[in-house]
Motif scaffolding. Structure first.
Motif, PDB file in Angstrom:
ATOM      1  N   GLY A   1       0.833  -1.193   0.000  1.00 38.41           N
ATOM      2  CA  GLY A   1       0.000   0.000   0.000  1.00 38.41           C
ATOM      3  C   GLY A   1       0.862   1.235   0.000  1.00 38.41           C
TER       4      GLY A   1
ATOM      5  N   MET B   1      -4.749   6.944  -1.408  1.00 39.92           N
ATOM      6  CA  MET B   1      -4.175   5.635  -1.079  1.00 39.92           C
ATOM      7  C   MET B   1      -4.260   4.720  -2.293  1.00 39.92           C
ATOM      8  SD  MET B   1      -5.424   2.786   1.702  1.00 39.92           S
ATOM      9  CE  MET B   1      -5.331   1.061   1.177  1.00 39.92           C
TER      10      MET B   1
ATOM     11  N   LEU C   1      -3.471   0.481  -3.374  1.00 47.81           N
ATOM     12  CA  LEU C   1      -3.166  -0.870  -2.900  1.00 47.81           C
ATOM     13  C   LEU C   1      -2.850  -1.747  -4.107  1.00 47.81           C
ATOM     14  CD1 LEU C   1      -3.165  -2.880  -0.446  1.00 47.81           C
ATOM     15  CD2 LEU C   1      -5.499  -3.466  -1.153  1.00 47.81           C
TER      16      LEU C   1
ATOM     17  N   MET D   1      -8.757   8.084   1.987  1.00 49.50           N
ATOM     18  CA  MET D   1      -8.571   6.861   2.758  1.00 49.50           C
ATOM     19  C   MET D   1      -9.900   6.120   2.882  1.00 49.50           C
ATOM     20  SD  MET D   1      -6.525   4.871   4.347  1.00 49.50           S
ATOM     21  CE  MET D   1      -5.073   5.940   4.402  1.00 49.50           C
TER      22      MET D   1
ATOM     23  N   ASP E   1     -12.781   3.373   4.117  1.00 56.26           N
ATOM     24  CA  ASP E   1     -13.062   2.648   5.345  1.00 56.26           C
ATOM     25  C   ASP E   1     -12.972   1.154   5.042  1.00 56.26           C
ATOM     26  OD1 ASP E   1     -15.455   1.919   4.065  1.00 56.26           O
ATOM     27  OD2 ASP E   1     -16.618   3.454   5.109  1.00 56.26           O
ATOM     28  N   ALA E   2     -13.090   0.335   6.065  1.00 55.10           N
ATOM     29  CA  ALA E   2     -12.888  -1.103   5.894  1.00 55.10           C
ATOM     30  C   ALA E   2     -13.883  -1.705   4.899  1.00 55.10           C
ATOM     31  CB  ALA E   2     -12.993  -1.801   7.246  1.00 55.10           C
TER      32      ALA E   2
ATOM     33  N   LEU F   1     -12.998  -0.733   1.229  1.00 58.72           N
ATOM     34  CA  LEU F   1     -11.832  -1.480   0.748  1.00 58.72           C
ATOM     35  C   LEU F   1     -12.207  -2.916   0.421  1.00 58.72           C
ATOM     36  CD1 LEU F   1      -8.823  -1.751   0.195  1.00 58.72           C
ATOM     37  CD2 LEU F   1      -8.488  -2.166   2.654  1.00 58.72           C
TER      38      LEU F   1
ATOM     39  N   ALA G   1      -4.893  -6.509   3.311  1.00 58.67           N
ATOM     40  CA  ALA G   1      -5.398  -5.227   2.809  1.00 58.67           C
ATOM     41  C   ALA G   1      -5.905  -4.366   3.955  1.00 58.67           C
ATOM     42  CB  ALA G   1      -6.506  -5.469   1.793  1.00 58.67           C
ATOM     43  N   GLU G   2      -6.640  -4.960   4.878  1.00 60.30           N
ATOM     44  CA  GLU G   2      -7.154  -4.199   6.021  1.00 60.30           C
ATOM     45  C   GLU G   2      -6.014  -3.768   6.942  1.00 60.30           C
ATOM     46  OE1 GLU G   2      -9.388  -2.204   8.800  1.00 60.30           O
ATOM     47  OE2 GLU G   2      -9.703  -2.647   6.670  1.00 60.30           O
TER      48      GLU G   2
ATOM     49  N   ARG H   1      -4.420  -0.817   5.234  1.00 56.54           N
ATOM     50  CA  ARG H   1      -5.291   0.371   5.357  1.00 56.54           C
ATOM     51  C   ARG H   1      -5.165   0.987   6.743  1.00 56.54           C
ATOM     52  NH1 ARG H   1      -9.808   2.329   7.408  1.00 56.54           N
ATOM     53  NH2 ARG H   1      -9.977   0.491   8.767  1.00 56.54           N
ATOM     54  N   THR H   2      -5.198   0.161   7.764  1.00 62.22           N
ATOM     55  CA  THR H   2      -5.088   0.653   9.143  1.00 62.22           C
ATOM     56  C   THR H   2      -3.747   1.316   9.392  1.00 62.22           C
ATOM     57  OG1 THR H   2      -6.595  -1.071   9.930  1.00 62.22           O
ATOM     58  CG2 THR H   2      -5.206   0.006  11.570  1.00 62.22           C
TER      59      THR H   2
ATOM     60  N   ALA I   1      -3.557   4.649   7.532  1.00 59.50           N
ATOM     61  CA  ALA I   1      -4.463   5.628   8.155  1.00 59.50           C
ATOM     62  C   ALA I   1      -3.833   6.200   9.413  1.00 59.50           C
ATOM     63  CB  ALA I   1      -5.798   4.976   8.470  1.00 59.50           C
TER      64      ALA I   1
END
Length: 273
Positions: free
Chosen positions: A197, A204, A206, A223, A225-226, A229, A261-262, A265-266, A269
């Protein structure tokens, strides 16, 4: 492995010497795959290393990587301090999990041209918006993003007689924040899942590799959210695109892709905050 069908080896010194590509010919760089199994259809090898291309060239526009640049040469590159994504180079090189013999022979261009899902040079170049410089047989050239160049295992966008000359990584991509995740079925196994990422301001991106038959890059204006994504992953990576071989079943690769991926992202963020 000896290639007993080879009748000649050409060593071009300039671009004009590449003319005359025909059936039974193959371009040779490191040859780590070419010499790994029988190639009975081949009659002539054209050694690109004889052209003497500069392995790496950094300037205000970014980094140019010659197709004949070896993994060892790329790993030894000392990037500018402003290139915050440069550590991805070392991470990608080490994802090979290869011996020093491979490091000093295998080339960046060869890794892209093979198109194998676990190819870490594909992961690196796709995540950093790499663009392939391709020489055409008529003396011209064309450019193609890495995500479009690699089409699947042992399948790329080169037409007969075309040569991958270099991969260009833009400076803007090299100055981004990044997050890296990789998994394999064993501690020294081939990559089964590799996600990168990147973050530029609020944007963002990925990039999914190793788990899929070809690289997949998802871009977000902000960005996500979960749920957003996960929705994009489900929509843009159908089940049939997940790779299936001894290094991982498609269902495992899909599961790990969503988890990584999550996590990415976290991480990004939190870095932005």
């Amino acid at each position: 492995m000896d290639l007993n069908s080879i009748e000649a080896v050409a060593r071009p010194r300039q671009r004009a010497d590449l003319a005359g590509f025909a059936g039974g010919d193959a371009f040779l760089a490191g040859g780590t795959w070419l010499f790994s199994e029988p190639q009975p259809q081949l009659k002539r090898l054209i050694d690109l290393t004889a052209l003497g291309w500069q392995a790496l060239h950094a300037d205000a526009d970014g980094l140019a990587i010659a197709a004949t640049c070896t993994v060892a040469e790329l790993d030894a590159f000392e990037a500018q301090d402003a290139w915050t994504a440069a550590p991805l180079i070392g991470l990608a090189c080490r994802a090979f999990l290869a011996s020093f013999k491979i490091w000093n022979t295998a080339t960046v261009g060869g890794n892209l041209c093979m198109g194998l899902p676990a190819g870490p040079m594909i992961s690196l170049a796709a995540a950093l918006e790499g663009v392939c410089e391709i020489w055409t047989p008529d003396g011209g050239e064309r450019r193609l993003p890495v995500v479009d160049f690699v089409r699947g295992p042992q399948h790329n966008a080169l037409a007969p007689g075309e040569v991958l000359r270099a991969i260009h990584l833009p400076r803007e991509a090299l100055t981004r924040r990044f997050a890296f995740r990789r998994a394999s079925l064993s501690p020294i196994g081939r990559s089964g899942v590799l996600l990168i990422g990147t973050l530029a301001g609020a944007e963002m991106a990925l990039t999914v590799t190793a788990s899929t038959r070809r690289p997949v890059r998802l871009a977000f204006a902000g960005m996500p959210d979960a749920a957003t994504l996960a929705g994009r992953l489900a929509a843009e990576i159908p089940d049939a695109l997940y790779y299936d071989d001894m290094h991982g079943r498609p269902d495992w690769r899909r599961h790990m892709t969503f988890i990584f991926a999550e996590e990415i992202r976290t991480e990004l963020a939190e870095a932005r905050a």
